[in-house]
Design an enzyme around this catalytic site. Structure first.
Site, PDB file in Angstrom:
ATOM      1  N   LYS C 180     -38.939   5.423  64.644  1.00  0.00           N
ATOM      2  CA  LYS C 180     -39.588   6.243  63.608  1.00  0.00           C
ATOM      3  C   LYS C 180     -38.602   7.263  63.017  1.00  0.00           C
ATOM      4  O   LYS C 180     -38.616   7.549  61.823  1.00  0.00           O
ATOM      5  CB  LYS C 180     -40.795   6.986  64.196  1.00  0.00           C
ATOM      6  CG  LYS C 180     -41.491   7.970  63.238  1.00  0.00           C
ATOM      7  CD  LYS C 180     -41.966   7.289  61.962  1.00  0.00           C
ATOM      8  CE  LYS C 180     -42.917   8.110  61.109  1.00  0.00           C
ATOM      9  NZ  LYS C 180     -42.811   9.519  61.065  1.00  0.00           N
ATOM     10  N   GLU C 187     -36.063   6.975  54.765  1.00  0.00           N
ATOM     11  CA  GLU C 187     -36.977   7.542  53.750  1.00  0.00           C
ATOM     12  C   GLU C 187     -36.273   8.644  52.945  1.00  0.00           C
ATOM     13  O   GLU C 187     -36.378   8.687  51.722  1.00  0.00           O
ATOM     14  CB  GLU C 187     -38.190   8.099  54.493  1.00  0.00           C
ATOM     15  CG  GLU C 187     -39.254   8.763  53.662  1.00  0.00           C
ATOM     16  CD  GLU C 187     -40.294   9.422  54.591  1.00  0.00           C
ATOM     17  OE1 GLU C 187     -40.952   8.693  55.358  1.00  0.00           O
ATOM     18  OE2 GLU C 187     -40.421  10.665  54.569  1.00  0.00           O
TER      19      GLU C 187
END
Lengths: 332, 332, 332, 332
Positions: C180, C187
């Site tokens: 993550k 991102e």
């Protein structure tokens, strides 16, 4: 004054020489007896074990360590076990400043002082003197002043403070290695600035070179502007004289390019020694943008072959969306 | 020898002074008669028009221009119209090397030589001498050698070549400004390396500062390692003495920090003057990776406020996918 | 199956809703009784203390935490004190994966399983489903499969493995948060790629704008090529349809720009939430070059005002070597 | 409507097919008669020369070119010589938008319209439709609307404007290629963001690997945190479902990794096709900071072997100041 030196590699041995030349008494120890013997021949007091080393030091003892970062912590703790309250251990190696913070806290329980000294000057320090960045308790640092003054380049003795003579007490334990860490981070950035610039100079004749005309090679749009055969060694030399970018690194670069303009002896794999990494991690922890220092570090990582998987993935994507066939690497 | 100087701003006027001190005859011209008068008072030969300027130069004429880049091209063409085959025009300003390539081609049709000289040394050049990077035809450059030798810092006259005395004929027209362009690109990188490093030193006490505890502020994970109050001015000073990162830029930085450690007089808007842009564009044309030089340039762009729209867009995205409310800017 | 959910903020509450809709029994707890009451009204089993929360869970217990990273560690340890061998604690928050590695080791001594789940999907997850990256012991992860399957978007049930349905067991404890973390690092990079691109589009009319003509402003060399008034909102929309750079982030960006093309509601201060920092630090530890991910992070740092001291230092250097007077910041 | 297509490579041929399928009459030409014959067999009207090509087009003529950027300019001028006022030439290739600005100005003297169309969609465009970014005079663009509508993916016909159907008139001549240029710049950044991230995932087991213990290799400080064997292909797949970083590029990446997780078929030499360079140059001209887009571009340059000289210079400096012996490159 008397000072113990442990770890007689290139750096440690030269520091003993510079201290001996200045009249200090150096007690020396190394796991390699030959290294000890060499300095004994030059006038140092040799020892054959850590216990003997500690035993020959007058109280309060001052022991300076020049060891690989990987083993420094363990040796400091072992040495501290042989020392007493009021004694001082100096770590002059390229250790992580965090280790200094932690070690100092542990040693203070026993009353042993821990002083961390970042040392710059490299192989030229014996002659030029070493720039010293010092962290540790005030009293311990004060006691060591004669040693610092002799190791440092010297200079204007009337200047306020010691910085103008090449050494500085930067703060509590850890501050010395912290400042040295940032010093090396800057060093990476400066080195890369020069290296990138010389690489552009070398490419200034791109318009003269035959260029592959295939779909995977971007054409050079205005070749008339890239017709220069620049003598990079001469440029390095001229920049040393009066330009804004003059520096000691440039002096060394000019010498290196004069001796071997094509740099044939090198392959282009650039190591990094830790400080650059720690610098960027400290910047990230504190939210300080460091694009230049990071870029310099990543160029080294890439030179070590660590971007290959990412590069392959880019080729895989280009094949997938555009049908682009990867061009093979140039053969040397 | 005799030399004409046109454009008597800070740089041009100081170069006239340095040349006069060395015994050269300087014919000077500027659109501002006061600038001319000031140098006439110091012994230069003044002129009141471009025609008079050209008229007072002995053949073959040598006219050196120190003008803003924006007007240099037009003035060169105008001046060339008044000159004859065998005369030489020197552009010593911060012009784009591409203009030099183009101008030289146009002037050569008429037999007028064009010599481009990149000049480094800034406001200190009068005293220290200027580092000169020269492009142009061999014969024209040879004729100007006495001028170059006097403007440059001088140095070892026995060294082979002129680089060790601070001036270098780098190649045909354009080569001088090309090398100067890359010089300034490197300068940007070096400056940023120092600036980023000092910014980290300043943040070394982050662990002592109260930190906002909100969802939009990343906590400092190990505050115990950021407890140093570093005296950055003293650090700049100590690095000048024996360290690997010593340089003239560092000398100036140490002076500036000693005078004003908090840099209160500055707001942090950093201009760029073109050379940094041209350097990166040349690197891109020739496929040379320049992450450090580019990063340095982009930091300046950001300081000029040019990243704001991109930043707003990031806040808009964060709101859209995560419901993150933008935190307001700190009030000063 | 039965699942306990602790921490009923935006993320936790929506996950309870999605699980309840799928037929799971949710036992819920939050320090704010109103948050508990709201979900009880929708059918969840409410509890008023951590003890009651644990008491209402059937053995082997499964307790899922959605808490701020800053307090997760302490709560996990407290909760583990109330649990028994064979029970499982899930951390679904944005914690550092290193905490997961350490917590798992501590909890395993007591026989309590620790499962870390990186969760992506933001405020849209309730509807679209959450992408789940899972770390932990095999058996504990297997038991939770029905919960993962319901939280995830679902998809092709015949595909081998669970990845095609939006959840993945990535490895031992820590692996979920590690994946993550890297996800968020990517991102940042993607967001910055779009933001930089749109910023260029917005500047495409630079040639139309009056430009200050002073020594501290680089002139725009070829204004004829910067005469475009691009409708960035329309461009964002068109890129959503058939282009190589289509993405969910672009979908959201197009919506945001359609609603507010000038992004007037934002000031441009971009927070970072930790994962981007950890990603780059992990890259540095392992020697992986990450210039894009780092640049994206540093742009956020700069937007937070953290480059100001470095910028001031650059202005100080420019004044020192070139006499350049800093230009003031634009007034809005 | 009738449309002429010249340049029947992969892109041009597929566009003819998509247009024919939509009922348009395609007149085709290519210097390779086989390419013409293949499309004639599928129903297109073939021609054997540029003259015949122009002759078969009804007035006002519409000729679409899909040619390599290197020859587009010359062909446009040649073709324009055969056309009349009111005719329109479309350049759908990856040309520099500056060429479009210049060509449009030249053609307008003769009354021939020039329309530049940036086309994204790659080898998948035949099936998915092409995203079209259009620059040119209003009337010419209006005439071509049926062609644009058929090439684009289509979509919501009730949406205001055409962007929601995948094509957009971005502005005057050059605007289409400008927007496409920036599109590709963003593409480079996104690709690199993914590639860097996957590279970190691949290095997540660094703590398990034996590490050379020499002075030129930085030790991995906390190996316990790098013990993960991540299945990157599975991670790519799971991120496609519900995560914030889902995209079409990720879809393709997941497919590529599923087929060949080690990417054995690639060597890691990544080409760049010009748009990335032009994007960064436009950003620099207009003072827009683009650290992410530039970093992505430079990684490609490095993969092409263009950082080697800079890297060698760094090794030379390290030898000069520190006596560091360069470590040889890993042998594969």
């Amino acid at each position: 004054m008397q000072i113990g030196m442990m770890g007689l590699g290139r750096m440690g041995a030269n520091m003993v020489r510079r201290l001996s030349n200045a009249g200090h008494e150096c007690v020396v120890y190394d796991i390699d007896p030959k290294s000890v013997a060499a300095l004994v021949a030059e006038g140092a007091v040799g020892t054959a074990s850590m216990e003997e080393f500690v035993g020959k030091l007058a109280k309060p003892r001052h022991a300076w360590l020049m060891l690989p970062a990987a083993i420094t912590g363990a040796v400091v703790e072992q040495l501290a076990g042989l020392m007493e309250a009021g004694d001082t251990i100096v770590d002059g190696g390229n250790s992580n400043y965090r280790d200094a913070v932690d070690l100092a806290a542990r040693l203070s329980a026993k009353g042993v002082n821990f002083v961390d000294v970042g040392t710059s000057g490299g192989v030229h320090g014996l002659e030029r003197g070493y720039c010293l960045m010092i962290g540790g308790p005030d009293e311990a640092v004060r006691q060591l002043d004669p040693v610092f003054a002799s190791l440092a380049p010297g200079g204007d003795k009337k200047a306020p403070g010691t910085a103008a003579r090449g050494y500085l007490h930067c703060g509590p334990s850890g501050a010395g290695h912290f400042v040295k860490m940032v010093h090396n981070g800057i060093e990476y950035g400066m080195m890369a600035a020069y290296a990138e610039g010389f690489n552009i100079l070398k490419a200034a004749n791109a318009g003269k070179q035959e260029r592959t005309a295939d779909a995977e090679t971007t054409p050079l749009s205005e070749p008339q502007y890239y017709q220069f055969d620049i003598d990079v060694a001469q440029v390095a030399e001229v920049w040393r004289h009066g330009s804004v970018i003059g520096s000691w690194l440039l002096d060394l670069t000019a010498d290196a390019l004069a001796a071997d303009p094509a740099l044939e002896q090198f392959g282009g794999r650039v190591s990094d020694s830790g400080e650059g990494r720690w610098t960027v991690k400290a910047a990230i922890d504190t939210g300080v943008p460091t694009p230049v220092l990071s870029s310099a570090l990543y160029s080294r990582f890439s030179s070590q072959g660590n971007s290959t998987y990412a590069d392959k993935l880019l080729s895989a994507m280009r094949l997938a969306f555009g049908g682009h066939i990867e061009k093979p690497h140039k053969q040397d």
